[in-house]
Motif scaffolding. Structure first.
Motif, PDB file in Angstrom:
ATOM      1  N   LEU A 110       0.761  -1.107  -0.094  1.00  0.00           N
ATOM      2  CA  LEU A 110       0.012  -0.160   0.005  1.00  0.00           C
ATOM      3  C   LEU A 110       0.895   1.057   0.210  1.00  0.00           C
ATOM      4  O   LEU A 110       0.681   2.183  -0.837  1.00  0.00           O
ATOM      5  N   HIS A 111       1.951   1.243   0.895  1.00  0.00           N
ATOM      6  CA  HIS A 111       2.611   2.735   0.974  1.00  0.00           C
ATOM      7  C   HIS A 111       3.591   2.525  -0.103  1.00  0.00           C
ATOM      8  O   HIS A 111       3.993   3.663  -0.484  1.00  0.00           O
ATOM      9  N   SER A 112       3.989   1.322  -0.623  1.00  0.00           N
ATOM     10  CA  SER A 112       5.045   1.355  -1.882  1.00  0.00           C
ATOM     11  C   SER A 112       4.356   1.796  -3.120  1.00  0.00           C
ATOM     12  O   SER A 112       4.940   2.696  -3.782  1.00  0.00           O
ATOM     13  N   PHE A 113       3.098   1.660  -3.328  1.00  0.00           N
ATOM     14  CA  PHE A 113       2.537   2.059  -4.580  1.00  0.00           C
ATOM     15  C   PHE A 113       2.116   3.614  -4.387  1.00  0.00           C
ATOM     16  O   PHE A 113       2.079   4.195  -5.274  1.00  0.00           O
ATOM     17  N   SER A 114       1.984   3.982  -3.066  1.00  0.00           N
ATOM     18  CA  SER A 114       1.747   5.498  -2.941  1.00  0.00           C
ATOM     19  C   SER A 114       3.185   6.177  -3.234  1.00  0.00           C
ATOM     20  O   SER A 114       3.049   7.291  -3.819  1.00  0.00           O
ATOM     21  N   VAL A 115       4.263   5.651  -2.862  1.00  0.00           N
ATOM     22  CA  VAL A 115       5.441   6.285  -3.232  1.00  0.00           C
ATOM     23  C   VAL A 115       5.815   6.268  -4.773  1.00  0.00           C
ATOM     24  O   VAL A 115       6.059   7.200  -5.398  1.00  0.00           O
ATOM     25  N   VAL A 116       5.373   5.201  -5.283  1.00  0.00           N
ATOM     26  CA  VAL A 116       5.410   4.939  -6.907  1.00  0.00           C
ATOM     27  C   VAL A 116       4.518   5.989  -7.543  1.00  0.00           C
ATOM     28  O   VAL A 116       4.975   6.650  -8.639  1.00  0.00           O
ATOM     29  N   GLU A 117       3.323   6.268  -6.913  1.00  0.00           N
ATOM     30  CA  GLU A 117       2.456   7.379  -7.505  1.00  0.00           C
ATOM     31  C   GLU A 117       3.025   8.635  -7.549  1.00  0.00           C
ATOM     32  O   GLU A 117       2.916   9.483  -8.387  1.00  0.00           O
ATOM     33  N   SER A 118       3.629   9.057  -6.340  1.00  0.00           N
ATOM     34  CA  SER A 118       4.150  10.298  -6.208  1.00  0.00           C
ATOM     35  C   SER A 118       5.412  10.532  -7.076  1.00  0.00           C
ATOM     36  O   SER A 118       5.515  11.558  -7.763  1.00  0.00           O
ATOM     37  N   SER A 119       6.153   9.487  -7.338  1.00  0.00           N
ATOM     38  CA  SER A 119       7.352   9.500  -8.137  1.00  0.00           C
ATOM     39  C   SER A 119       6.733   9.585  -9.700  1.00  0.00           C
ATOM     40  O   SER A 119       7.515  10.063 -10.467  1.00  0.00           O
ATOM     41  N   VAL A 120       5.826   8.690 -10.038  1.00  0.00           N
ATOM     42  CA  VAL A 120       5.245   8.872 -11.390  1.00  0.00           C
ATOM     43  C   VAL A 120       4.839  10.447 -11.627  1.00  0.00           C
ATOM     44  O   VAL A 120       5.020  10.723 -12.758  1.00  0.00           O
ATOM     45  N   LEU A 121       4.096  10.954 -10.882  1.00  0.00           N
ATOM     46  CA  LEU A 121       3.433  12.118 -10.970  1.00  0.00           C
ATOM     47  C   LEU A 121       4.857  13.118 -11.149  1.00  0.00           C
ATOM     48  O   LEU A 121       4.591  14.068 -11.948  1.00  0.00           O
ATOM     49  N   LEU A 122       5.963  13.090 -10.541  1.00  0.00           N
ATOM     50  CA  LEU A 122       7.139  13.827 -10.543  1.00  0.00           C
ATOM     51  C   LEU A 122       7.611  13.633 -12.156  1.00  0.00           C
ATOM     52  O   LEU A 122       7.812  14.756 -12.792  1.00  0.00           O
ATOM     53  N   ALA A 123       7.946  12.208 -12.526  1.00  0.00           N
ATOM     54  CA  ALA A 123       8.290  11.900 -13.947  1.00  0.00           C
ATOM     55  C   ALA A 123       7.309  12.618 -14.834  1.00  0.00           C
ATOM     56  O   ALA A 123       8.018  13.190 -15.948  1.00  0.00           O
ATOM     57  N   MET A 124       6.037  12.863 -14.640  1.00  0.00           N
ATOM     58  CA  MET A 124       5.284  13.366 -15.502  1.00  0.00           C
ATOM     59  C   MET A 124       5.332  14.795 -15.743  1.00  0.00           C
ATOM     60  O   MET A 124       5.154  15.505 -16.786  1.00  0.00           O
ATOM     61  N   SER A 125       5.670  15.613 -14.642  1.00  0.00           N
ATOM     62  CA  SER A 125       6.059  16.739 -14.502  1.00  0.00           C
ATOM     63  C   SER A 125       7.229  17.108 -15.364  1.00  0.00           C
ATOM     64  O   SER A 125       7.274  18.244 -16.121  1.00  0.00           O
ATOM     65  N   PHE A 126       8.295  16.251 -15.448  1.00  0.00           N
ATOM     66  CA  PHE A 126       9.591  16.476 -16.094  1.00  0.00           C
ATOM     67  C   PHE A 126       9.018  16.177 -17.631  1.00  0.00           C
ATOM     68  O   PHE A 126       9.668  17.005 -18.249  1.00  0.00           O
ATOM     69  N   ASP A 127       8.304  15.291 -17.888  1.00  0.00           N
ATOM     70  CA  ASP A 127       7.738  15.255 -19.294  1.00  0.00           C
ATOM     71  C   ASP A 127       7.363  16.259 -19.746  1.00  0.00           C
ATOM     72  O   ASP A 127       7.550  16.882 -20.824  1.00  0.00           O
ATOM     73  N   ARG A 128       6.463  17.008 -18.980  1.00  0.00           N
ATOM     74  CA  ARG A 128       5.429  18.384 -19.676  1.00  0.00           C
ATOM     75  C   ARG A 128       6.592  19.568 -19.589  1.00  0.00           C
ATOM     76  O   ARG A 128       6.441  20.148 -20.856  1.00  0.00           O
ATOM     77  N   PHE A 129       7.536  19.510 -18.613  1.00  0.00           N
ATOM     78  CA  PHE A 129       8.613  20.646 -18.818  1.00  0.00           C
ATOM     79  C   PHE A 129       9.390  20.373 -20.111  1.00  0.00           C
ATOM     80  O   PHE A 129       9.549  21.299 -20.762  1.00  0.00           O
ATOM     81  N   VAL A 130       9.930  19.175 -20.554  1.00  0.00           N
ATOM     82  CA  VAL A 130      10.891  18.866 -21.828  1.00  0.00           C
ATOM     83  C   VAL A 130       9.857  19.265 -22.633  1.00  0.00           C
ATOM     84  O   VAL A 130      10.350  19.889 -23.943  1.00  0.00           O
ATOM     85  N   ALA A 131       8.512  18.604 -22.783  1.00  0.00           N
ATOM     86  CA  ALA A 131       7.743  18.890 -24.090  1.00  0.00           C
ATOM     87  C   ALA A 131       7.609  20.359 -24.374  1.00  0.00           C
ATOM     88  O   ALA A 131       7.198  20.639 -25.611  1.00  0.00           O
ATOM     89  N   ILE A 132       7.666  20.992 -23.208  1.00  0.00           N
ATOM     90  CA  ILE A 132       7.133  22.643 -23.451  1.00  0.00           C
ATOM     91  C   ILE A 132       8.415  23.545 -23.843  1.00  0.00           C
ATOM     92  O   ILE A 132       8.420  24.299 -24.653  1.00  0.00           O
ATOM     93  N   SER A 133       9.454  23.038 -23.017  1.00  0.00           N
ATOM     94  CA  SER A 133      10.499  24.061 -22.995  1.00  0.00           C
ATOM     95  C   SER A 133      11.675  23.595 -24.337  1.00  0.00           C
ATOM     96  O   SER A 133      12.158  24.586 -24.747  1.00  0.00           O
ATOM     97  N   ASN A 134      11.401  22.475 -24.544  1.00  0.00           N
ATOM     98  CA  ASN A 134      12.205  21.849 -25.849  1.00  0.00           C
ATOM     99  C   ASN A 134      11.559  20.811 -26.716  1.00  0.00           C
ATOM    100  O   ASN A 134      11.996  19.679 -26.663  1.00  0.00           O
ATOM    101  N   PRO A 135      10.572  21.374 -27.364  1.00  0.00           N
ATOM    102  CA  PRO A 135       9.509  20.524 -28.081  1.00  0.00           C
ATOM    103  C   PRO A 135      10.199  19.632 -29.347  1.00  0.00           C
ATOM    104  O   PRO A 135      10.180  18.653 -29.670  1.00  0.00           O
ATOM    105  N   LEU A 136      11.215  20.532 -29.900  1.00  0.00           N
ATOM    106  CA  LEU A 136      11.966  19.709 -30.727  1.00  0.00           C
ATOM    107  C   LEU A 136      13.016  18.553 -30.577  1.00  0.00           C
ATOM    108  O   LEU A 136      13.303  17.585 -31.250  1.00  0.00           O
ATOM    109  N   ARG A 137      13.386  18.548 -29.201  1.00  0.00           N
ATOM    110  CA  ARG A 137      14.220  17.340 -28.849  1.00  0.00           C
ATOM    111  C   ARG A 137      13.510  16.551 -27.911  1.00  0.00           C
ATOM    112  O   ARG A 137      14.319  15.702 -27.121  1.00  0.00           O
ATOM    113  N   TYR A 138      12.361  16.825 -27.685  1.00  0.00           N
ATOM    114  CA  TYR A 138      11.386  16.145 -26.892  1.00  0.00           C
ATOM    115  C   TYR A 138      11.502  14.607 -26.833  1.00  0.00           C
ATOM    116  O   TYR A 138      11.808  13.824 -25.915  1.00  0.00           O
TER     117      TYR A 138
END
Length: 318
Positions: A110-138
């Motif tokens: 239960l707690h492991s999946f909670s940590v995974v979810e938090s980490s995935v949300l962080l990875a998704m924010s990095f994905d959005r940053f790369v897509a917006i700031s450097n779309p040609l190299r995304y």
């Protein structure tokens, strides 16, 4: 029924089972309460499975953003399946017993999946940053191998962070008269409070896990969106700014849906000692059940690509 496991010291006690309380005060209406719970679990399982199948069977969705969404859906499925068996056993059959070791396993996942979810949300924010700031190299930055390594790092982080917790609980001497847990599933904070021993190490390690995972992740997500806003403000036209920010709306909603209940659970466990037991139960259920239910809805409503893929999948099934 509650057997002790003795070591060298005969006063050492560990219950063979814990008693799950469920939702205190509402025992007489468990049959009615099971209806919304069953509906939410069905929605969570169906919605997240549809997301996964849609991404897998739609070649145009084989992109970093949707791979991360698939990770989120897998995590939500894990969270749902962690609590579903014991919760529905309590509500449907009034079966409240869970073995001590089974409780440790459920708590760990239960707690492991909670940590995974938090980490995935962080990875998704990095994905959005790369897509917006450097779309040609995304696509060249977030390659399949990079995404795979990120996924492995997320799972490793959660496993390593939570691995000591069951052993820290296993070493404790428990009180024979305190074998009732406050929910229909096993929380670390709830279990350690049933001990008749010094739990300082458990408290400190639990605080370390919270700070090193959820707290750090939330700060980095906030930093990512600060950088995203800085990049967006530099775009030429209001239309471009609106289009760029619109790609982040689903993720922002998913972050809020996850972190607001997390904050609520943390506050209620640390400062809500005098709050009615039903408040503790409801906050915990919101934390564990609502995000898996809402995330597929958010992404299917806000993303036309996901929505179309789901509709195509449903037509084929029909």
């Amino acid at each position: 029924m509650l057997l002790s496991h003795s070591r060298e010291n005969n006063s050492f006690f560990q219950p063979s089972v814990f008693l799950l309380i469920g939702i205190p005060g509402l025992e007489d209406v468990y049959g009615w309460i099971s209806i919304p719970f069953c509906s939410m679990y069905t929605l969570a399982l169906t919605g997240n499975c549809l997301i996964l199948l849609s991404v897998r069977r739609t070649p145009s969705l084989h992109q970093p953003m949707y791979y991360f969404l698939s990770m989120l859906s897998l995590t939500d499925l894990g969270l749902t399946l962690c609590t579903l068996p014991t919760t529905m056993a309590v509500l449907w059959f009034d079966y409240r017993l869970i073995a001590f070791d089974a409780c440790l396993v459920q708590m760990f996942f239960l707690h492991s999946f909670s940590v995974v979810e938090s980490s995935v949300l962080l990875a998704m924010s990095f994905d959005r940053f790369v897509a917006i700031s450097n779309p040609l190299r995304y696509a060249s930055i977030l390659t399949n191998s990079v995404i795979g390594r990120i996924g492995v790092a997320i799972v490793t982080r959660a496993t390593v962070s939570l691995f000591p917790v069951p052993f820290l609980l296993k070493r404790l001497n428990f009180c024979p008269e305190k074998v009732q847990l406050s929910h229909s599933f096993c929380f670390h904070a709830d279990m350690m409070k049933r001990a008749c021993a010094d739990i300082t190490v458990n408290i400190l390690y639990g605080l370390y896990v919270v700070l090193s995972t959820g707290f750090v992740d939330s700060l980095l997500i906030a930093l990512s969106y600060g950088l995203i806003l800085h990049t967006v403000m530099g775009l030429g036209s209001p239309k471009e700014r609106a289009r760029a920010l619109n790609t982040c709306v689903s993720h922002i909603l998913a972050v809020l849906v996850f972190y607001i209940p997390v904050i609520g659970v943390s506050i209620i466990h640390r400062f809500g000692r005098h709050a009615p037991p039903i408040v503790h139960s409801l906050v915990a259920y919101v934390y564990l059940i609502v995000p898996p239910v809402l995330n597929p809805i958010i992404y299917s409503v806000k993303s036309k690509h996901i929505r179309k893929a789901i509709l195509r999948l449903l037509r084929k099934k029909g």
